[in-house]
Write an enzyme that holds these catalytic residues in place. Structure first.
Site, PDB file in Angstrom:
ATOM      1  N   HIS A  66       3.474   6.763   3.174  1.00 27.94           N
ATOM      2  CA  HIS A  66       2.311   7.229   3.944  1.00 27.94           C
ATOM      3  C   HIS A  66       1.536   6.007   4.430  1.00 27.94           C
ATOM      4  O   HIS A  66       0.939   5.287   3.636  1.00 27.94           O
ATOM      5  CB  HIS A  66       1.439   8.107   3.030  1.00 27.94           C
ATOM      6  N   ARG A 122      -4.585   1.765   2.293  1.00 25.54           N
ATOM      7  CA  ARG A 122      -4.893   1.572   0.876  1.00 25.54           C
ATOM      8  C   ARG A 122      -3.654   1.216   0.047  1.00 25.54           C
ATOM      9  O   ARG A 122      -3.751   0.633  -1.009  1.00 25.54           O
ATOM     10  CB  ARG A 122      -5.624   2.800   0.377  1.00 25.54           C
ATOM     11  N   THR A 181      -3.530  13.275  -0.832  1.00 27.46           N
ATOM     12  CA  THR A 181      -3.644  14.309   0.203  1.00 27.46           C
ATOM     13  C   THR A 181      -4.022  15.630  -0.474  1.00 27.46           C
ATOM     14  O   THR A 181      -3.192  16.268  -1.096  1.00 27.46           O
ATOM     15  CB  THR A 181      -2.301  14.452   0.957  1.00 27.46           C
TER      16      THR A 181
HETATM   17  N1  PXP Z   1       4.307  15.171   0.082  1.00 30.92           N
HETATM   18  C1  PXP Z   1       3.180  14.813   0.750  1.00 30.92           C
HETATM   19  C2  PXP Z   1       2.998  15.313   2.149  1.00 30.92           C
HETATM   20  C3  PXP Z   1       2.221  13.974   0.165  1.00 30.92           C
HETATM   21  O1  PXP Z   1       1.098  13.638   0.840  1.00 30.92           O
HETATM   22  C4  PXP Z   1       2.459  13.476  -1.132  1.00 30.92           C
HETATM   23  C5  PXP Z   1       1.470  12.529  -1.748  1.00 30.92           C
HETATM   24  O2  PXP Z   1       1.437  11.331  -1.067  1.00 30.92           O
HETATM   25  C6  PXP Z   1       3.646  13.858  -1.779  1.00 30.92           C
HETATM   26  C7  PXP Z   1       4.538  14.728  -1.156  1.00 30.92           C
HETATM   27  C8  PXP Z   1       3.972  13.370  -3.146  1.00 30.92           C
HETATM   28  O3  PXP Z   1       3.007  13.777  -4.068  1.00 30.92           O
HETATM   29  P1  PXP Z   1       3.051  13.228  -5.557  1.00 30.92           P
HETATM   30  O4  PXP Z   1       2.798  11.759  -5.483  1.00 30.92           O
HETATM   31  O5  PXP Z   1       1.976  13.982  -6.247  1.00 30.92           O
HETATM   32  O6  PXP Z   1       4.418  13.523  -6.095  1.00 30.92           O
END
Ligand code: PXP
Length: 236
Positions: free
Chosen positions: A43, A49, A101
């Site tokens: 991302h 960040r 997010t």
């Molecule tokens: N999918 C999306 C669209 C996200 O924004 C995130 C978090 O950056 C993730 C998946 C993965 O989330 P986690 O880090 O909680 O596994």
């Protein structure tokens, strides 16, 4: 069998803690690929960040699986993404103070803007996905503007504290996924998934890909990244 996308933002977060070069998220991505993941997710936030501009250039050059770039609709980020050319973009909402997010995109609220951005990427052969809550209205809005891929936000399910509320959140995800699939959409899911809650989501028939970051990187602190990815891949 659903595919596994590994989100490497959390490796970059650790690097940023000291502002140096270690640990290198690119090295992490290559290791995740060796351990059998199907795609790499990163991302590029407006506030940079964790993942930075150089990371996305290097990821594009060096990874061999699918590169799924998560991003907001900020014009500067859109320009960068168009130049870099990931295999897929996933459009997410972005708020400055959030820890991660925190909710899905409201597709209906930004239909025109989103449709324009989707066309720019589709014209370059880049797939476009939207990160949305498990909500039929959002799914219909995505269909209306011609989006072919959705990622369902599993955050509420993951945070549910008791069986009853988890079952309620799971039903929302399952019903939404099945509805979207019946309309011909490719359905992915992610956020907050971990080694204990992933199986139920992976068991939704037809789900295409699960994107997981925090729990894999957290486990990697103890087991090493290769084993953490292999174990998650086995569960998925
Ligand atoms: N999918 C999306 C669209 C996200 O924004 C995130 C978090 O950056 C993730 C998946 C993965 O989330 P986690 O880090 O909680 O596994």
């Amino acid at each position: 069998m659903p595919k596994l996308g590994v989100n490497i933002d959390h490796v970059a977060t650790l690097r940023q803690a000291r502002g140096g070069l270690e640990p290198d998220p690119i090295e992490a991505a290559l290791m995740c690929e060796k351990a059998g993941c199907d795609s790499i997710v990163a991302h590029l936030r407006e506030d940079r960040r964790h993942i930075n501009d150089r990371d996305v250039v290097e990821l594009r050059k060096r990874i061999n699986t699918k590169f799924n770039l998560e991003m907001s609709m900020n014009p500067e980020i859109v320009d960068i993404a168009l130049k870099i050319g990931p295999d897929q973009i996933t459009l997410v909402p972005e708020r400055r103070q959030e820890l991660t997010t925190e909710g899905g995109l409201s597709v209906a609220r930004c239909e025109k803007k989103l449709a324009k951005i989707a066309i720019l990427f589709n014209n370059k052969g880049i797939d476009v996905s939207v990160f949305i809550d498990p909500d039929k209205y959002e799914i219909c809005s995505a269909i209306y503007i011609g989006i072919g891929i959705i990622e369902i936000h599993t955050g509420r399910y993951s945070l549910a504290l008791d069986k009853k509320s988890r079952a309620k959140e799971f039903k929302k995800i399952k019903d939404s996924a099945e509805y979207a699939m019946s309309k011909g959409l490719i359905v992915n899911a992610g956020h907050g998934l971990n080694y204990t809650n992933v199986k139920q989501i992976a068991g939704i028939k037809g789900i295409n890909e699960l994107n997981i970051g925090h729990s894999i990187i957290a486990r990697a602190v103890f087991s090493g990244l290769h084993k953490a990815v292999k174990d998650m891949k086995a569960l998925v």
